[in-house]
Design a protein around this motif. Sequence first.
Motif, PDB file in Angstrom:
ATOM      1  N   THR A   1       0.913  -1.324   0.149  1.00 48.62           N
ATOM      2  CA  THR A   1       0.015  -0.003   0.085  1.00 48.62           C
ATOM      3  C   THR A   1       0.906   1.257  -0.132  1.00 48.62           C
ATOM      4  N   SER A   2       2.059   1.278   0.783  1.00 46.44           N
ATOM      5  CA  SER A   2       2.731   2.376   0.656  1.00 46.44           C
ATOM      6  C   SER A   2       3.557   2.616  -0.453  1.00 46.44           C
ATOM      7  N   LEU A   3       3.813   1.289  -1.289  1.00 51.58           N
ATOM      8  CA  LEU A   3       4.570   1.627  -2.516  1.00 51.58           C
ATOM      9  C   LEU A   3       3.400   2.252  -3.652  1.00 51.58           C
ATOM     10  N   GLY A   4       1.936   1.843  -3.392  1.00 52.31           N
ATOM     11  CA  GLY A   4       0.915   2.534  -4.399  1.00 52.31           C
ATOM     12  C   GLY A   4       0.967   4.023  -3.658  1.00 52.31           C
ATOM     13  N   THR A   5       0.655   4.429  -2.704  1.00 50.81           N
ATOM     14  CA  THR A   5       0.580   5.772  -2.356  1.00 50.81           C
ATOM     15  C   THR A   5       1.659   6.734  -2.717  1.00 50.81           C
ATOM     16  N   VAL A   6       2.915   5.987  -2.508  1.00 53.90           N
ATOM     17  CA  VAL A   6       4.080   6.978  -2.876  1.00 53.90           C
ATOM     18  C   VAL A   6       4.123   7.161  -4.256  1.00 53.90           C
ATOM     19  N   ALA A   7       3.653   6.538  -5.256  1.00 58.39           N
ATOM     20  CA  ALA A   7       3.614   6.627  -6.601  1.00 58.39           C
ATOM     21  C   ALA A   7       2.368   7.399  -6.894  1.00 58.39           C
ATOM     22  N   PHE A   8       1.167   7.243  -5.972  1.00 53.35           N
ATOM     23  CA  PHE A   8       0.175   8.015  -6.425  1.00 53.35           C
ATOM     24  C   PHE A   8       0.336   9.453  -5.922  1.00 53.35           C
ATOM     25  N   ALA A   9       1.008   9.570  -4.652  1.00 54.59           N
ATOM     26  CA  ALA A   9       1.498  10.935  -4.333  1.00 54.59           C
ATOM     27  C   ALA A   9       2.145  11.792  -5.269  1.00 54.59           C
ATOM     28  N   ASP A  10       3.253  11.119  -5.921  1.00 52.43           N
ATOM     29  CA  ASP A  10       4.213  11.748  -6.923  1.00 52.43           C
ATOM     30  C   ASP A  10       3.258  11.909  -8.123  1.00 52.43           C
ATOM     31  N   PHE A  11       2.262  11.053  -8.615  1.00 51.84           N
ATOM     32  CA  PHE A  11       1.632  11.527  -9.749  1.00 51.84           C
ATOM     33  C   PHE A  11       0.486  12.463  -9.696  1.00 51.84           C
ATOM     34  N   TYR A  12      -0.017  12.656  -8.499  1.00 54.54           N
ATOM     35  CA  TYR A  12      -0.873  13.617  -8.028  1.00 54.54           C
ATOM     36  C   TYR A  12      -0.121  15.034  -8.213  1.00 54.54           C
ATOM     37  N   VAL A  13       1.100  15.056  -7.652  1.00 53.02           N
ATOM     38  CA  VAL A  13       1.783  16.409  -7.504  1.00 53.02           C
ATOM     39  C   VAL A  13       2.177  16.855  -9.169  1.00 53.02           C
ATOM     40  N   ARG A  14       2.532  15.530  -9.887  1.00 57.23           N
ATOM     41  CA  ARG A  14       2.977  15.872 -11.389  1.00 57.23           C
ATOM     42  C   ARG A  14       1.636  16.342 -12.025  1.00 57.23           C
ATOM     43  N   MET A  15       0.505  15.773 -11.858  1.00 57.03           N
ATOM     44  CA  MET A  15      -0.496  16.442 -12.483  1.00 57.03           C
ATOM     45  C   MET A  15      -1.108  17.890 -12.286  1.00 57.03           C
ATOM     46  N   LEU A  16      -0.844  18.305 -11.160  1.00 58.02           N
ATOM     47  CA  LEU A  16      -1.028  19.520 -10.756  1.00 58.02           C
ATOM     48  C   LEU A  16       0.096  20.390 -11.320  1.00 58.02           C
ATOM     49  N   ALA A  17       1.266  20.180 -10.996  1.00 54.44           N
ATOM     50  CA  ALA A  17       2.471  21.040 -11.779  1.00 54.44           C
ATOM     51  C   ALA A  17       2.236  21.013 -13.298  1.00 54.44           C
ATOM     52  N   ALA A  18       1.850  19.988 -13.781  1.00 52.76           N
ATOM     53  CA  ALA A  18       1.589  20.192 -15.414  1.00 52.76           C
ATOM     54  C   ALA A  18       0.336  20.807 -15.855  1.00 52.76           C
ATOM     55  N   GLY A  19      -0.445  21.314 -14.799  1.00 55.71           N
ATOM     56  CA  GLY A  19      -1.731  21.878 -15.217  1.00 55.71           C
ATOM     57  C   GLY A  19      -2.812  21.124 -15.545  1.00 55.71           C
ATOM     58  N   VAL A  20      -2.716  19.867 -15.449  1.00 56.98           N
ATOM     59  CA  VAL A  20      -3.673  19.167 -15.935  1.00 56.98           C
ATOM     60  C   VAL A  20      -4.931  18.808 -14.837  1.00 56.98           C
ATOM     61  N   TRP A  21      -4.520  18.800 -13.648  1.00 55.09           N
ATOM     62  CA  TRP A  21      -5.566  18.762 -12.491  1.00 55.09           C
ATOM     63  C   TRP A  21      -5.468  20.032 -11.675  1.00 55.09           C
ATOM     64  N   THR A  22      -6.564  20.066 -11.065  1.00 57.55           N
ATOM     65  CA  THR A  22      -6.813  21.324 -10.166  1.00 57.55           C
ATOM     66  C   THR A  22      -7.036  20.732  -8.669  1.00 57.55           C
ATOM     67  N   ASP A  23      -6.145  21.440  -7.841  1.00 54.88           N
ATOM     68  CA  ASP A  23      -6.167  20.983  -6.151  1.00 54.88           C
ATOM     69  C   ASP A  23      -7.476  21.463  -5.710  1.00 54.88           C
ATOM     70  N   ILE A  24      -8.287  20.693  -5.146  1.00 55.61           N
ATOM     71  CA  ILE A  24      -9.377  21.220  -4.458  1.00 55.61           C
ATOM     72  C   ILE A  24      -9.146  21.628  -2.985  1.00 55.61           C
ATOM     73  N   SER A  25      -9.513  22.801  -2.836  1.00 58.17           N
ATOM     74  CA  SER A  25      -9.255  23.088  -1.306  1.00 58.17           C
ATOM     75  C   SER A  25     -10.460  22.694  -0.435  1.00 58.17           C
ATOM     76  N   LEU A  26      -9.931  22.044   0.690  1.00 59.80           N
ATOM     77  CA  LEU A  26     -11.221  21.617   1.727  1.00 59.80           C
ATOM     78  C   LEU A  26     -11.173  22.147   2.716  1.00 59.80           C
ATOM     79  N   LEU A  27     -10.276  23.182   3.208  1.00 64.06           N
ATOM     80  CA  LEU A  27     -10.298  24.236   4.398  1.00 64.06           C
ATOM     81  C   LEU A  27      -9.017  25.228   4.169  1.00 64.06           C
ATOM     82  N   GLN A  28      -9.749  26.214   4.500  1.00 64.55           N
ATOM     83  CA  GLN A  28      -8.739  27.479   4.330  1.00 64.55           C
ATOM     84  C   GLN A  28      -9.009  28.381   5.337  1.00 64.55           C
TER      85      GLN A  28
END
Length: 253
Positions: A225-252
């Motif tokens: 599971t940690s192998l999966g989450t570390v890859a997904f965490a990287d992929f998530y940041v990558r998609m934000l950095a590339a402008g493909v995804w938008t980060d949803i704010s849950l609390l500000q």
Amino acid sequence: MNQTTTSPVPAKLGATSRSNAWLIEPAVIFCGFALFVCYVTWRALYDWQYIEWGPYLSPFFSPKLIFPGWQWSPAILLLWEPAAFRATCYYFRKAYYRALFLDPPACAVGHLGGHKYTGENRFPLILQNVHRYFLYLALTVLALLWVDAFVACSYRGHIRIGVGTVVLTVNCLLLSFYTCGCHALRHLVGGRLKCFSCSTAAHGQFKIWQCVTRLNERHALWAWTSLGTVAFADFYVRMLAAGVWTDISLLQL
Ligand code: FES
């Protein structure tokens, strides 16, 4: 003492009297390894320009290293440590000896490599004993990833929890479960004690040893599971950095 023994399993690869679906586990593990290694190689060597977005830093590129004149992927300087930690992990050793080396592919199944079995008492597999030293480094890396998760809670002077904060935090949690359930850590915190109740310090060590043991019982689960989450965490940041995804704010605040 000569550790060489004769294996009780058939010499022909795959030969067995087992009638259950023993092939599924090594096949799934092989696919999991192949997928992860392909993804990490692509990210570390060919797609390393997308390493951060806002307060989020990909775990593959943490800590952020900047050296004047360094023109290559920073992952080259970082990923050898988690790779060595996992490659020498007691659970992963069993997994890839079976799924990649087919030696043996499963219990009581014919294997590659003939009947001679020397365990991990000789070169090169005796080098697997360095695992405890990679554990010390892994604990340091884990502490740095937790710092990244805390940093991810603030953005432009405000406290902000986004989906990315949750992704990075869950990743740290699962990596903590994996690292803190390490067999070498279990030995380190309690394995050398002869009496758990002879002193207050020993009793405290016993409590820690119990926690590590509880995590250790599910070590394979935390490993994957940690192998999966570390890859997904990287992929998530990558998609934000590339402008493909938008980060949803849950609390500000
Ligand atoms: S034995 Fe798996 S991380 Fe140490």
